[in-house]
Write a protein that holds these residues in place. Sequence first.
Motif, PDB file in Angstrom:
ATOM      1  N   PHE A  56       0.822  -1.202   0.000  1.00 28.90           N
ATOM      2  CA  PHE A  56       0.000   0.000   0.000  1.00 28.90           C
ATOM      3  C   PHE A  56       0.863   1.262   0.000  1.00 28.90           C
ATOM      4  CE2 PHE A  56      -2.125   3.392   2.413  1.00 28.90           C
ATOM      5  CZ  PHE A  56      -3.175   3.641   1.552  1.00 28.90           C
ATOM      6  N   VAL A  57       1.878   1.303   0.851  1.00 29.58           N
ATOM      7  CA  VAL A  57       2.761   2.474   0.921  1.00 29.58           C
ATOM      8  C   VAL A  57       3.522   2.641  -0.395  1.00 29.58           C
ATOM      9  CG1 VAL A  57       4.827   3.394   2.043  1.00 29.58           C
ATOM     10  CG2 VAL A  57       2.973   2.473   3.423  1.00 29.58           C
ATOM     11  N   PHE A  58       3.987   1.556  -0.972  1.00 30.32           N
ATOM     12  CA  PHE A  58       4.711   1.606  -2.241  1.00 30.32           C
ATOM     13  C   PHE A  58       3.818   2.168  -3.343  1.00 30.32           C
ATOM     14  CE2 PHE A  58       6.131  -0.434  -6.193  1.00 30.32           C
ATOM     15  CZ  PHE A  58       7.427   0.032  -6.231  1.00 30.32           C
ATOM     16  N   TYR A  59       2.597   1.682  -3.444  1.00 31.76           N
ATOM     17  CA  TYR A  59       1.657   2.156  -4.463  1.00 31.76           C
ATOM     18  C   TYR A  59       1.328   3.633  -4.259  1.00 31.76           C
ATOM     19  CZ  TYR A  59      -2.714   2.861  -6.948  1.00 31.76           C
ATOM     20  OH  TYR A  59      -3.694   3.377  -7.746  1.00 31.76           O
ATOM     21  N   ASN A  60       1.078   4.031  -3.029  1.00 33.96           N
ATOM     22  CA  ASN A  60       0.733   5.418  -2.731  1.00 33.96           C
ATOM     23  C   ASN A  60       1.901   6.349  -3.050  1.00 33.96           C
ATOM     24  OD1 ASN A  60      -1.137   7.338  -1.850  1.00 33.96           O
ATOM     25  ND2 ASN A  60      -0.176   7.418   0.159  1.00 33.96           N
ATOM     26  N   SER A  61       3.098   5.926  -2.727  1.00 36.38           N
ATOM     27  CA  SER A  61       4.286   6.719  -3.017  1.00 36.38           C
ATOM     28  C   SER A  61       4.454   6.902  -4.525  1.00 36.38           C
ATOM     29  CB  SER A  61       5.514   6.038  -2.430  1.00 36.38           C
ATOM     30  OG  SER A  61       6.681   6.697  -2.829  1.00 36.38           O
ATOM     31  N   LYS A  62       4.244   5.847  -5.275  1.00 41.12           N
ATOM     32  CA  LYS A  62       4.354   5.920  -6.733  1.00 41.12           C
ATOM     33  C   LYS A  62       3.319   6.895  -7.297  1.00 41.12           C
ATOM     34  CE  LYS A  62       4.163   2.956 -10.788  1.00 41.12           C
ATOM     35  NZ  LYS A  62       3.928   1.617 -11.277  1.00 41.12           N
ATOM     36  N   ARG A  63       2.104   6.831  -6.790  1.00 43.44           N
ATOM     37  CA  ARG A  63       1.031   7.717  -7.251  1.00 43.44           C
ATOM     38  C   ARG A  63       1.349   9.176  -6.934  1.00 43.44           C
ATOM     39  NH1 ARG A  63      -4.797   8.509  -5.076  1.00 43.44           N
ATOM     40  NH2 ARG A  63      -3.608   8.379  -3.166  1.00 43.44           N
ATOM     41  N   ASN A  64       1.888   9.439  -5.738  1.00 46.44           N
ATOM     42  CA  ASN A  64       2.224  10.803  -5.356  1.00 46.44           C
ATOM     43  C   ASN A  64       3.360  11.356  -6.205  1.00 46.44           C
ATOM     44  OD1 ASN A  64       0.255  10.919  -3.418  1.00 46.44           O
ATOM     45  ND2 ASN A  64       1.622  10.372  -1.735  1.00 46.44           N
ATOM     46  N   LYS A  65       4.344  10.522  -6.549  1.00 47.58           N
ATOM     47  CA  LYS A  65       5.442  10.976  -7.398  1.00 47.58           C
ATOM     48  C   LYS A  65       4.929  11.381  -8.765  1.00 47.58           C
ATOM     49  CE  LYS A  65       9.160   8.289  -5.346  1.00 47.58           C
ATOM     50  NZ  LYS A  65      10.080   7.159  -5.559  1.00 47.58           N
ATOM     51  N   GLU A  66       3.984  10.629  -9.306  1.00 49.74           N
ATOM     52  CA  GLU A  66       3.414  10.970 -10.608  1.00 49.74           C
ATOM     53  C   GLU A  66       2.682  12.306 -10.543  1.00 49.74           C
ATOM     54  OE1 GLU A  66       0.983   7.681 -11.724  1.00 49.74           O
ATOM     55  OE2 GLU A  66       2.706   6.398 -12.154  1.00 49.74           O
ATOM     56  N   LYS A  67       1.967  12.550  -9.461  1.00 49.97           N
ATOM     57  CA  LYS A  67       1.262  13.823  -9.312  1.00 49.97           C
ATOM     58  C   LYS A  67       2.251  14.979  -9.264  1.00 49.97           C
ATOM     59  CE  LYS A  67      -2.845  12.425  -6.752  1.00 49.97           C
ATOM     60  NZ  LYS A  67      -3.513  12.547  -5.447  1.00 49.97           N
ATOM     61  N   LEU A  68       3.328  14.831  -8.485  1.00 46.17           N
ATOM     62  CA  LEU A  68       4.313  15.901  -8.364  1.00 46.17           C
ATOM     63  C   LEU A  68       5.034  16.126  -9.683  1.00 46.17           C
ATOM     64  CD1 LEU A  68       5.873  15.182  -4.859  1.00 46.17           C
ATOM     65  CD2 LEU A  68       4.380  17.057  -5.490  1.00 46.17           C
ATOM     66  N   TYR A  69       5.317  15.053 -10.414  1.00 42.38           N
ATOM     67  CA  TYR A  69       6.008  15.191 -11.684  1.00 42.38           C
ATOM     68  C   TYR A  69       5.156  15.985 -12.663  1.00 42.38           C
ATOM     69  CZ  TYR A  69       8.400  14.112 -16.009  1.00 42.38           C
ATOM     70  OH  TYR A  69       9.048  14.224 -17.204  1.00 42.38           O
ATOM     71  N   ASN A  70       3.871  15.691 -12.731  1.00 40.04           N
ATOM     72  CA  ASN A  70       2.977  16.431 -13.625  1.00 40.04           C
ATOM     73  C   ASN A  70       2.849  17.884 -13.194  1.00 40.04           C
ATOM     74  OD1 ASN A  70       2.515  14.172 -15.173  1.00 40.04           O
ATOM     75  ND2 ASN A  70       0.696  13.581 -14.038  1.00 40.04           N
ATOM     76  N   ARG A  71       2.964  18.144 -11.927  1.00 38.84           N
ATOM     77  CA  ARG A  71       2.851  19.506 -11.423  1.00 38.84           C
ATOM     78  C   ARG A  71       4.040  20.356 -11.857  1.00 38.84           C
ATOM     79  NH1 ARG A  71       1.392  19.014  -5.354  1.00 38.84           N
ATOM     80  NH2 ARG A  71      -0.488  18.019  -6.068  1.00 38.84           N
ATOM     81  N   ARG A  72       5.217  19.749 -11.947  1.00 42.28           N
ATOM     82  CA  ARG A  72       6.421  20.501 -12.316  1.00 42.28           C
ATOM     83  C   ARG A  72       6.347  21.027 -13.742  1.00 42.28           C
ATOM     84  NH1 ARG A  72      10.480  16.069 -10.046  1.00 42.28           N
ATOM     85  NH2 ARG A  72      10.162  16.464  -7.856  1.00 42.28           N
ATOM     86  N   SER A  73       5.671  20.314 -14.602  1.00 42.84           N
ATOM     87  CA  SER A  73       5.630  20.723 -16.002  1.00 42.84           C
ATOM     88  C   SER A  73       4.676  21.888 -16.232  1.00 42.84           C
ATOM     89  CB  SER A  73       5.234  19.538 -16.879  1.00 42.84           C
ATOM     90  OG  SER A  73       3.929  19.115 -16.573  1.00 42.84           O
TER      91      SER A  73
END
Length: 63
Positions: free
Chosen positions: A24-41
């Motif tokens: 669960f923590v691994f999946y949530n961390s992956k999802r949050n990284k994708e959100k932050l990456y899209n935010r940077r662009s």
Amino acid sequence: MFESLSGEMQLILVVLVIAVLFIFVFYNSKRNKEKLYNRRSRNFKNNVLEKRKSKESNELGSK
């Protein structure tokens, strides 16, 4: 609560719970990284200027 289970079953249960939490923590961390990456662009200033231009062109076209 788990006194009725044998020691071996308690150990297996604890390992399974830890594994589920880890997944669960691994999946949530992956999802949050994708959100932050899209935010940077995104660029706030450019988005605001584009919205203003489109709003102004819509207002001029409708008059």
